[in-house]
Design an enzyme around this catalytic site. Sequence first.
Site, PDB file in Angstrom:
ATOM      1  N   GLU A 132      -2.114  -6.608  43.210  1.00 44.35           N
ATOM      2  CA  GLU A 132      -2.767  -7.335  42.107  1.00 44.35           C
ATOM      3  C   GLU A 132      -4.188  -7.784  42.489  1.00 44.35           C
ATOM      4  O   GLU A 132      -4.570  -8.940  42.347  1.00 44.35           O
ATOM      5  CB  GLU A 132      -1.897  -8.529  41.689  1.00 44.35           C
ATOM      6  CG  GLU A 132      -0.518  -8.101  41.227  1.00 44.35           C
ATOM      7  CD  GLU A 132       0.463  -9.256  41.047  1.00 44.35           C
ATOM      8  OE1 GLU A 132       0.048 -10.421  41.120  1.00 44.35           O
ATOM      9  OE2 GLU A 132       1.669  -8.985  40.844  1.00 44.35           O
ATOM     10  N   ASN A 175      -1.010  -1.752  44.653  1.00 41.48           N
ATOM     11  CA  ASN A 175       0.058  -2.079  43.715  1.00 41.48           C
ATOM     12  C   ASN A 175      -0.443  -3.052  42.663  1.00 41.48           C
ATOM     13  O   ASN A 175      -1.118  -4.032  42.986  1.00 41.48           O
ATOM     14  CB  ASN A 175       1.226  -2.723  44.501  1.00 41.48           C
ATOM     15  CG  ASN A 175       2.504  -2.841  43.702  1.00 41.48           C
ATOM     16  OD1 ASN A 175       3.000  -1.833  43.190  1.00 41.48           O
ATOM     17  ND2 ASN A 175       3.032  -4.049  43.581  1.00 41.48           N
ATOM     18  N   HIS A 211       6.909  -4.212  35.229  1.00 49.55           N
ATOM     19  CA  HIS A 211       7.528  -5.396  34.619  1.00 49.55           C
ATOM     20  C   HIS A 211       7.282  -5.308  33.109  1.00 49.55           C
ATOM     21  O   HIS A 211       6.176  -5.599  32.638  1.00 49.55           O
ATOM     22  CB  HIS A 211       6.928  -6.693  35.166  1.00 49.55           C
ATOM     23  CG  HIS A 211       7.226  -6.958  36.599  1.00 49.55           C
ATOM     24  ND1 HIS A 211       8.503  -7.153  37.083  1.00 49.55           N
ATOM     25  CD2 HIS A 211       6.396  -7.046  37.668  1.00 49.55           C
ATOM     26  CE1 HIS A 211       8.454  -7.373  38.386  1.00 49.55           C
ATOM     27  NE2 HIS A 211       7.193  -7.304  38.780  1.00 49.55           N
ATOM     28  N   GLU A 241       8.355  -2.215  40.725  1.00 48.95           N
ATOM     29  CA  GLU A 241       8.993  -3.523  40.489  1.00 48.95           C
ATOM     30  C   GLU A 241       9.635  -3.573  39.099  1.00 48.95           C
ATOM     31  O   GLU A 241       9.487  -4.507  38.352  1.00 48.95           O
ATOM     32  CB  GLU A 241       7.964  -4.653  40.599  1.00 48.95           C
ATOM     33  CG  GLU A 241       7.211  -4.707  41.900  1.00 48.95           C
ATOM     34  CD  GLU A 241       6.230  -5.862  41.964  1.00 48.95           C
ATOM     35  OE1 GLU A 241       6.330  -6.802  41.163  1.00 48.95           O
ATOM     36  OE2 GLU A 241       5.343  -5.844  42.847  1.00 48.95           O
ATOM     37  N   ASP A 243      11.591  -4.099  35.832  1.00 51.67           N
ATOM     38  CA  ASP A 243      12.627  -4.831  35.119  1.00 51.67           C
ATOM     39  C   ASP A 243      12.249  -4.792  33.640  1.00 51.67           C
ATOM     40  O   ASP A 243      11.077  -4.640  33.285  1.00 51.67           O
ATOM     41  CB  ASP A 243      12.840  -6.261  35.618  1.00 51.67           C
ATOM     42  CG  ASP A 243      11.550  -7.007  35.973  1.00 51.67           C
ATOM     43  OD1 ASP A 243      11.575  -7.778  36.960  1.00 51.67           O
ATOM     44  OD2 ASP A 243      10.530  -6.814  35.275  1.00 51.67           O
TER      45      ASP A 243
HETATM   46  O1  G3I Z   1      12.564 -19.676  50.018  1.00 55.81           O
HETATM   47  C1  G3I Z   1      12.038 -20.886  49.417  1.00 55.81           C
HETATM   48  C2  G3I Z   1      13.051 -22.009  49.552  1.00 55.81           C
HETATM   49  O2  G3I Z   1      13.213 -22.320  50.926  1.00 55.81           O
HETATM   50  C3  G3I Z   1      12.538 -23.239  48.783  1.00 55.81           C
HETATM   51  O3  G3I Z   1      13.522 -24.245  48.832  1.00 55.81           O
HETATM   52  C4  G3I Z   1      12.283 -22.833  47.337  1.00 55.81           C
HETATM   53  C5  G3I Z   1      11.784 -23.981  46.492  1.00 55.81           C
HETATM   54  O4  G3I Z   1      10.421 -24.194  46.784  1.00 55.81           O
HETATM   55  O5  G3I Z   1      11.284 -21.792  47.298  1.00 55.81           O
HETATM   56  C6  G3I Z   1      11.765 -20.613  47.951  1.00 55.81           C
HETATM   57  O6  G3I Z   1      10.760 -19.631  47.900  1.00 55.81           O
HETATM   58  C7  G3I Z   1      10.610 -19.067  46.600  1.00 55.81           C
HETATM   59  C8  G3I Z   1      10.809 -17.539  46.732  1.00 55.81           C
HETATM   60  O7  G3I Z   1      10.533 -16.879  45.482  1.00 55.81           O
HETATM   61  C9  G3I Z   1      12.223 -17.189  47.183  1.00 55.81           C
HETATM   62  O8  G3I Z   1      13.138 -17.602  46.183  1.00 55.81           O
HETATM   63  C10 G3I Z   1       9.191 -19.333  46.122  1.00 55.81           C
HETATM   64  O9  G3I Z   1       9.061 -20.732  45.874  1.00 55.81           O
HETATM   65  C11 G3I Z   1       8.918 -18.563  44.831  1.00 55.81           C
HETATM   66  O10 G3I Z   1       7.534 -18.709  44.475  1.00 55.81           O
HETATM   67  C12 G3I Z   1       9.180 -17.076  45.085  1.00 55.81           C
HETATM   68  O11 G3I Z   1       8.956 -16.408  43.860  1.00 55.81           O
HETATM   69  C13 G3I Z   1       8.725 -14.982  44.009  1.00 55.81           C
HETATM   70  C14 G3I Z   1       7.327 -14.656  43.439  1.00 55.81           C
HETATM   71  O12 G3I Z   1       7.104 -13.234  43.484  1.00 55.81           O
HETATM   72  C15 G3I Z   1       6.222 -15.333  44.224  1.00 55.81           C
HETATM   73  O13 G3I Z   1       6.208 -14.846  45.544  1.00 55.81           O
HETATM   74  C16 G3I Z   1       9.792 -14.221  43.224  1.00 55.81           C
HETATM   75  O14 G3I Z   1      11.065 -14.416  43.848  1.00 55.81           O
HETATM   76  C17 G3I Z   1       9.470 -12.735  43.192  1.00 55.81           C
HETATM   77  O15 G3I Z   1      10.381 -12.040  42.340  1.00 55.81           O
HETATM   78  C18 G3I Z   1       8.048 -12.523  42.661  1.00 55.81           C
HETATM   79  O16 G3I Z   1       7.776 -11.163  42.736  1.00 55.81           O
HETATM   80  C19 G3I Z   1       6.436 -10.786  42.342  1.00 55.81           C
HETATM   81  C20 G3I Z   1       5.960  -9.680  43.266  1.00 55.81           C
HETATM   82  O17 G3I Z   1       5.995 -10.122  44.608  1.00 55.81           O
HETATM   83  C21 G3I Z   1       4.573  -9.196  42.859  1.00 55.81           C
HETATM   84  N1  G3I Z   1       4.554  -8.765  41.446  1.00 55.81           N
HETATM   85  C22 G3I Z   1       5.020  -9.805  40.531  1.00 55.81           C
HETATM   86  C23 G3I Z   1       6.430 -10.262  40.891  1.00 55.81           C
HETATM   87  C24 G3I Z   1       6.934 -11.311  39.908  1.00 55.81           C
HETATM   88  O18 G3I Z   1       6.157 -12.471  39.995  1.00 55.81           O
END
Ligand code: G3I
Length: 324
Positions: A132, A175, A211, A241, A243
């Site tokens: 991105e 990507n 997406h 990715e 969905d």
């Molecule tokens: O692991 C921590 C946990 O320890 C903590 O308690 C909790 C609450 O703060 O957060 C957890 O981390 C979270 C992580 O997902 C794992 O669940 C992050 O806050 C959260 O921001 C993260 O979200 C991910 C997001 O990217 C941001 O990195 C999503 O799961 C993931 O599906 C999403 O995927 C992205 C791709 O990487 C790039 N393209 C878009 C896509 C959707 O946003």
Amino acid sequence: MTTPLLRALAAGRGLTIGAAVDAAALRDDARYRALLAREFNGVTPENALKFAPLRPRRDRFDFAEAEAIVAFAAAHGMRVRGHALAWHRALPDWLTAGGFGREELTAILREHIATVVGHFRGRVTAWDVVNEGLPVAHDPARAASVWLRGIGPAYLDLAFRWAHAADPGARLFYNDDGAEGGGAKAAAIDALVRGLLARGVPLHGVGLQGHVGLATAPDPGALAATLRGFAALGLATELTEVDVRLQGGNGTPEERLTAQAGVYRDLGLAACAAPRRAGLTVWGVTDRHSWIPGHTGRPDAPLLFDAGYAPKPAYAALREALRG
Ligand code: G3I
């Protein structure tokens, strides 16, 4: 004869059908592990290879969660896509609040990429080196990227060159989202990757995230043309990715699941027909593990398997697309 599973059909076509893997579910859920190993021949760590999880402190790399996913993939003959080396999100506070200047940010990113790609050399066979990287109106955070603002546009070239130096055998991808159906975003990515290639940057492919929703699914012809356009540059193309959101769609729940299956069929056919195809990755193993309900605040069922791990019409449709 039992109906072949997704991964058998994909392998028969030289394709990878992957899934984004949640480290906690892989660790704690035997049904999750069994379904993942049975149906998919590729994985992308959903979060474990992002900057913040890997680098809780500047002087510390934490590979444990990523190693567990890579080890599972190796044990089950699955390809691993690394995601994502340079991204404006999932960055630790020590980096974003560090007040680092250009030279130090360059050194930090170089150390990160060299260490992470080097650590998984030969085991992670493709990387989303930059994710991105193009500013978009709907997400101002991209233009405010610490890499873009702190290092300048040259960070893209540098990131690819550093990744290639760390693992010359890895396939390196740019990507992004919103380009599946062509249009301005696809044109912007086309211009970006042409520039990288013209400067001799080691770029091997373009990842289109995929997406989409029932209301925003790309026209199959437009998607095919987009994939052909990047292939004409000598680049591999992957749907990285995928969905398909139900929210925003019309009809009964059954009608929307049927419509969702049609979108998965179209995406599967596009992946099979892509000139330099490499694969299609769904962004989660079951609906229970999708990021979308938390992101939108509304229930959804965007993936191939439902919250009870049962295959949905989308699964059957993708399998039929792979059978050809
Ligand atoms: O692991 C921590 C946990 O320890 C903590 O308690 C909790 C609450 O703060 O957060 C957890 O981390 C979270 C992580 O997902 C794992 O669940 C992050 O806050 C959260 O921001 C993260 O979200 C991910 C997001 O990217 C941001 O990195 C999503 O799961 C993931 O599906 C999403 O995927 C992205 C791709 O990487 C790039 N393209 C878009 C896509 C959707 O946003």
